[in-house]
Motif scaffolding. Structure first.
Motif, PDB file in Angstrom:
ATOM      1  N   LYS A 168       0.896  -1.288  -0.008  1.00 58.25           N
ATOM      2  CA  LYS A 168       0.010   0.340  -0.385  1.00 58.25           C
ATOM      3  C   LYS A 168       0.830   1.067  -0.092  1.00 58.25           C
ATOM      4  CE  LYS A 168      -3.980  -1.849   2.117  1.00 58.25           C
ATOM      5  NZ  LYS A 168      -4.784  -2.779   3.266  1.00 58.25           N
ATOM      6  N   SER A 204       2.972   1.804  -3.013  1.00 53.77           N
ATOM      7  CA  SER A 204       1.594   2.234  -4.215  1.00 53.77           C
ATOM      8  C   SER A 204       0.959   3.690  -4.216  1.00 53.77           C
ATOM      9  CB  SER A 204       0.147   1.203  -3.604  1.00 53.77           C
ATOM     10  OG  SER A 204      -0.583   1.487  -4.991  1.00 53.77           O
ATOM     11  N   ALA A 239      -4.798  -3.730  -2.232  1.00 52.59           N
ATOM     12  CA  ALA A 239      -3.179  -3.059  -1.705  1.00 52.59           C
ATOM     13  C   ALA A 239      -2.346  -2.569  -2.729  1.00 52.59           C
ATOM     14  CB  ALA A 239      -2.140  -3.765  -1.706  1.00 52.59           C
TER      15      ALA A 239
END
Ligand code: DX5
Ligand code: ZN
Length: 213
Positions: A155, A158, A187
Motif C-alpha cells: 500500500k 503503491s 493493496a
C-alpha cells in the motif's frame, strides 16, 4: 491481476511439458528464479536451462536474480530477451547504473525488495523502473508461508508509485494463493508470482484464473 507462475515449482524432469502447460493455461509471464548459492542458500538454474525454457515458453520471461554478481548475470541472460530482469537492492552497490544497463539492452528493469527492506530504499530509483518486486517470503525456496507485512508495504509503495511513476508495476512473490489474492489486489499489486499454488493444483488453468482477478 497478471500471473507469473514460478518455474521453480515445475517438474524439472518434464520441464518442457510444464512450461508449455502453464503457457497454454493462460499465464501472463513465466517467472524464472536464478539463485547462485551465495546471495541465497539455494542454487537453481543457469543460462543453459533458462535458454531451454525461453525456447518452449510462448509467454514473456520474468527473470528474478537472487545472486551476488548482478551485472555478470544480466550479461548472461540479456541475449534471451526476457521482458523483465529484476535484481535485489540489498545486493547492488550501483543500482541506478544497473537499471540503465538493463534498459540499454532493451529489457525492462525491475528491483526486488526483501521482506525487511522499506519501499523508501528505492524512492530515488522509482522513476527509472518498470516494476518493483516485493518478496512476501525470504528468497531461496518455493512453498513457504506468506509474510503478511507485505500488504501494508505494498500500500505504501503503491502511494509512492502513484506520485512518482504511475506506470511502474508492483509484483509480489512468495506464498501467493487464492487465500491472499484479494488483499494483494486491494493493496495495489499488479502482478503475482505463484509457484507451488499453480504447480500443485490439479488444474493449472483453474489455478491461474483464480488469481487473475
Ligand atoms: C523464492 C522465489 C519464488 C518462489 C515462489 O525465492 O523467488 O518465486 O519460487 O514460490 P511459492 O509461490 O511456492 O512461494
Ligand atoms: Zn521469484
Amino acid at each position: 491481476m497478471k500471473v507469473a507462475p514460478s518455474v521453480l515449482s515445475a517438474d524439472f524432469g518434464n520441464l518442457q511439458r510444464d512450461i508449455e502447460a502453464i503457457c497454454k493455461a493462460g499465464c501472463d509471464f513465466v517467472h524464472v528464479d536464478v539463485m547462485d548459492g551465495h546471495f541465497v542458500p539455494n542454487l537453481t538454474i543457469g543460462p543453459v536451462v533458462v535458454s531451454a525454457i525461453a525456447k518452449c515458453a510462448t509467454k514473456p520471461l520474468d527473470i528474478h536474480l537472487m545472486v551476488e554478481n548482478n551485472t555478470f548475470f544480466v550479461d548472461l541472460f540479456a541475449p534471451l530477451k526476457p521482458e523483465y530482469i529484476s535484481f535485489h537492492i540489498e545486493e547492488e552497490k550501483h543500482p541506478h547504473r544497473l537499471i540503465q544497463k538493463i534498459r540499454s539492452l532493451g529489457i525492462k528493469p525491475a528491483i526486488v525488495l526483501n521482506p525487511h527492506t522499506p519501499p523508501e530504499a528505492i524512492e530515488y530509483l522509482l522513476q527509472d523502473l518498470d516494476m518493483v518486486l516485493l518478496m512476501s517470503v525470504n528468497p531461496g525456496f518455493g512453498g513457504q508461508s506468506f509474510i503478511e507485512s507485505v500488504i501494508p508495504k505494498a500500500k505504501r509503495l503503491s502511494a509512492m508509485r502513484d506520485k512518482i511513476n504511475p506506470k511502474c508495476l508492483i509484483e509480489v512473490d512468495g506464498g501467493v494463493s487464492d487465500k491472499n489474492i484479494h488483499m494483494l489486489k486491494d493493496a495495489g499489486v499488479d502482478i503475482v508470482v505463484a509457484g507451488s499454488y499453480v504447480f500443485n493444483h490439479s488444474n493449472k488453468k483453474e489455478a491461474i484464473e483464480s488469481l487473475q482477478i
